[in-house]
Design an enzyme around this catalytic site. Structure first.
Site, PDB file in Angstrom:
ATOM      1  N   GLU A  41       4.013  -0.495   2.061  1.00 51.54           N
ATOM      2  CA  GLU A  41       3.437  -1.424   1.084  1.00 51.54           C
ATOM      3  C   GLU A  41       1.928  -1.182   1.130  1.00 51.54           C
ATOM      4  O   GLU A  41       1.282  -1.445   2.151  1.00 51.54           O
ATOM      5  CB  GLU A  41       3.755  -2.862   1.509  1.00 51.54           C
ATOM      6  CG  GLU A  41       3.197  -3.898   0.554  1.00 51.54           C
ATOM      7  CD  GLU A  41       3.455  -5.328   1.013  1.00 51.54           C
ATOM      8  OE1 GLU A  41       3.415  -5.599   2.229  1.00 51.54           O
ATOM      9  OE2 GLU A  41       3.682  -6.182   0.141  1.00 51.54           O
ATOM     10  N   CYS A  76       2.439  -9.857  -3.616  1.00 51.93           N
ATOM     11  CA  CYS A  76       3.762  -9.462  -3.130  1.00 51.93           C
ATOM     12  C   CYS A  76       4.663  -9.062  -4.286  1.00 51.93           C
ATOM     13  O   CYS A  76       5.660  -8.385  -4.099  1.00 51.93           O
ATOM     14  CB  CYS A  76       4.397 -10.593  -2.358  1.00 51.93           C
ATOM     15  SG  CYS A  76       4.727 -12.006  -3.394  1.00 51.93           S
ATOM     16  N   PHE A 110      -2.987 -14.591   3.285  1.00 53.33           N
ATOM     17  CA  PHE A 110      -4.306 -14.708   2.636  1.00 53.33           C
ATOM     18  C   PHE A 110      -4.219 -14.602   1.129  1.00 53.33           C
ATOM     19  O   PHE A 110      -5.103 -15.082   0.416  1.00 53.33           O
ATOM     20  CB  PHE A 110      -5.251 -13.610   3.173  1.00 53.33           C
ATOM     21  CG  PHE A 110      -5.037 -12.267   2.544  1.00 53.33           C
ATOM     22  CD1 PHE A 110      -5.604 -11.952   1.312  1.00 53.33           C
ATOM     23  CD2 PHE A 110      -4.230 -11.302   3.148  1.00 53.33           C
ATOM     24  CE1 PHE A 110      -5.391 -10.711   0.711  1.00 53.33           C
ATOM     25  CE2 PHE A 110      -4.020 -10.067   2.556  1.00 53.33           C
ATOM     26  CZ  PHE A 110      -4.594  -9.775   1.329  1.00 53.33           C
TER      27      PHE A 110
END
Ligand code: NAD
Length: 499
Positions: A382, A282, A150
């Site tokens: 994360e 990321c 996404f």
């Protein structure tokens, strides 16, 4: 009536026959924007079989013709840049500037793909034995699949299908079900650029549709970008089915601050890299390792982060937007609570953040922890939110060791004015993308993008330059042309040496 997102299958834009539809909501206020289907088994099947038959003719379309189409595509993307960014901002919550960056980084890949002719050049050695020449030719694979996350609904699909298709493959894209409209615009423009409609198929869905593609006999290669758990499943299933797989996965990116760094530049870089896109990148920075005296900068960092005010993208002063969905907000706030409970010091608390007029939005305020240790869940996971963990190291060696011991290896960075420290860091760090006084070192497509350890699975580190190798196969031909028949009494060559 709610808008229904179409799919592109077998050359047509279709409304799915599925009885499973998900609401796609505006993350700033929960307004339902449209509905996205979970494609039926038959629809996925049709997409793959149509891509398979399209490959038979598409692979023989001359390379310069394919290159011209992608050049036209790049032009159309540029012309529609802001319109795409508006749709992207509305469905992801990104600020307009950030949404434009998402589109732009994808356009760069289309630009790169236009040079496909030189990237598909083979090699030639004349006279490897008397009258015998050897050369390699590069050919496409067939049906390739892309499964995308996404957080970059323009850039990441554009990492994949323009290059795969321009190499001569056909492609089935399964974009994220959370922001499906942006990739549909990308596909529309692709057809407008002249690509036959059946060389790119777009199906929507989640786990079931992905699994059908992973197990499909006619799929040759799979490109995935997303979370670690899903990436591991995709890599294992795809390779179990003997397919070529590249899986770009999660991250825990560290930024090392040396005491000799330029203080204002460093703080400015950290704040943007930790909170930009609400930390949903990321390559975002999640951990800062303050070396030696740099620990004393914590308060300056806190003051800088405190100034950031998230808001709806149409508010020009918005520093960043909401998280993608309610579950993400609950998860991030839960991790912040775990951080407090495990003994980290919370310098800035972004929980229960209030944005006037957007009380239902998935906003999390800038959050800063210090005294974080490697056994805490805020370090191990994360977080994917605007949460920065500060840690301390006595020396650069200690900081490097901490980063190399982390299971992820996507991106990292060092801020320093010492060439020797930067050189040592660059040489010893075991991470794919390295920044020196650059907080988010995302390379351009003429370089390769890769992650180390749990951040990438696959044997072809691919995006940009290397992606052509992922989407093609090399064939080596050794050839001899005869002018005369074999003379009487000539003995046949029984060895593997060329004569
Ligand atoms: P995700 O793994 O939840 O979803 C990615 C894709 O996989 C989506 O298309 C989704 O529909 C599909 N999917 C989800 N669950 C599945 C399952 N059980 N089986 C099969 N398919 C499934 O990831 P996300 O939340 O959309 O994206 C965020 C993640 O992506 C973060 O971990 C981030 O670090 C990572 N990411 C990595 C890179 C990189 O280059 N390494 C780039 C961007 C994002």
């Amino acid at each position: 009536m709610l808008e229904k997102i179409n799919m592109f299958i077998d050359g047509k834009s279709i409304v799915s026959q599925s009885n499973q539809w998900l609401n796609v909501t505006n993350p700033a206020n929960q307004e339902v924007l449209y509905q996205v289907p979970m494609a039926t088994h038959n629809e996925v099947e049709t997409a793959v079989s149509s891509a398979k038959s399209a490959f038979e003719t598409w692979k023989d379309v001359p390379v310069p013709v394919r290159a011209r189409m992608v050049l036209k595509y790049q032009q159309l993307l540029k012309e529609n840049h802001d319109t795409i960014a508006e749709v992207l901002a509305e469905e992801t919550g990104k600020t307009f500037e950030d949404a434009k960056g998402d589109v732009w980084r994808g356009i760069e890949v289309a630009e790169h793909a236009a040079g496909i002719a030189s990237m598909m050049m083979g090699e030639y050695v004349e006279n490897v034995a008397n009258g015998i020449d050897t050369y390699s030719i590069i050919q496409p694979l067939g049906v390739c699949v892309g499964i995308t996350p996404f957080n970059f609904p323009a850039m990441i699909p554009l990492w994949m299908f323009p290059l795969a298709v321009v190499c001569g493959n056909t492609f089935v894209l399964k974009p994220s079900e959370q922001d499906p409209k942006t990739p549909m615009i990308l596909a529309d423009l692709f057809y407008e650029a002249g690509f036959p409609r059946d060389v790119l198929q777009v199906v929507h869905g989640g786990k079931d549709q992905v699994n059908q593609l992973l197990n499909h006999d006619d799929v040759q290669a799979i490109s995935f970008v997303g979370s670690v758990g899903v990436g591991e499943h995709i890599y294992k299933t795809g390779t179990d089915n003997l397919k070529r797989v590249q899986a770009f996965t999660g991250a825990k990116n560290h930024l090392v601050v040396m005491p000799d760094a330029n203080k204002s530049q460093t703080i400015n870089g950290i704040v943007g890299a930790a909170c930009g896109a609400a930390g949903q990148r990321c390559m975002g920075i999640s951990v800062c390792v303050m070396v030696g005296e740099a620990k004393s900068w914590e308060n300056d960092l806190k003051l800088a982060m405190q100034k950031l005010k998230p808001n709806y993208w149409k508010n020009k002063d918005s520093a960043y937007g909401p998280l993608i969905n309610k579950q993400a907000k609950t998860r991030v706030e839960g991790l912040i609570t775990e951080g407090v409970e495990s003994g980290a010091s919370l310098l800035l608390d972004g929980r229960n953040y209030h944005v006037e007029g957007f009380e239902n939005g998935n906003f999390v305020g800038p959050t800063l922890f210090t005294d974080v240790t490697t056994d805490m869940s805020i370090y191990e996971n994360e977080i994917f939110g605007p949460v920065l963990c500060l840690m301390h190291a006595e020396t650069l060696e200690d900081a490097i060791k901490m980063i190399n011991d982390n299971p992820y290896g996507n991106g990292t960075s060092i801020f320093t004015n010492s060439g020797a420290a930067a050189r040592k860091f660059q040489h010893e760090i075991k991470v794919g993308q390295v920044g020196v006084n650059i907080p988010i070192p995302v390379p351009l497509p003429f370089f390769s993008f890769t992650g180390w350890r749990k951040s990438f699975y696959g044997d072809q580190h691919a995006y940009g330059k290397q992606a052509v190798k992922f989407y093609t196969e090399t064939k080596t031909v050794t050839s001899r042309w005869f002018e005369s028949d074999i003379p009487e009494g000539h003995s046949p060559n029984l060895s593997i040496n060329l004569r």
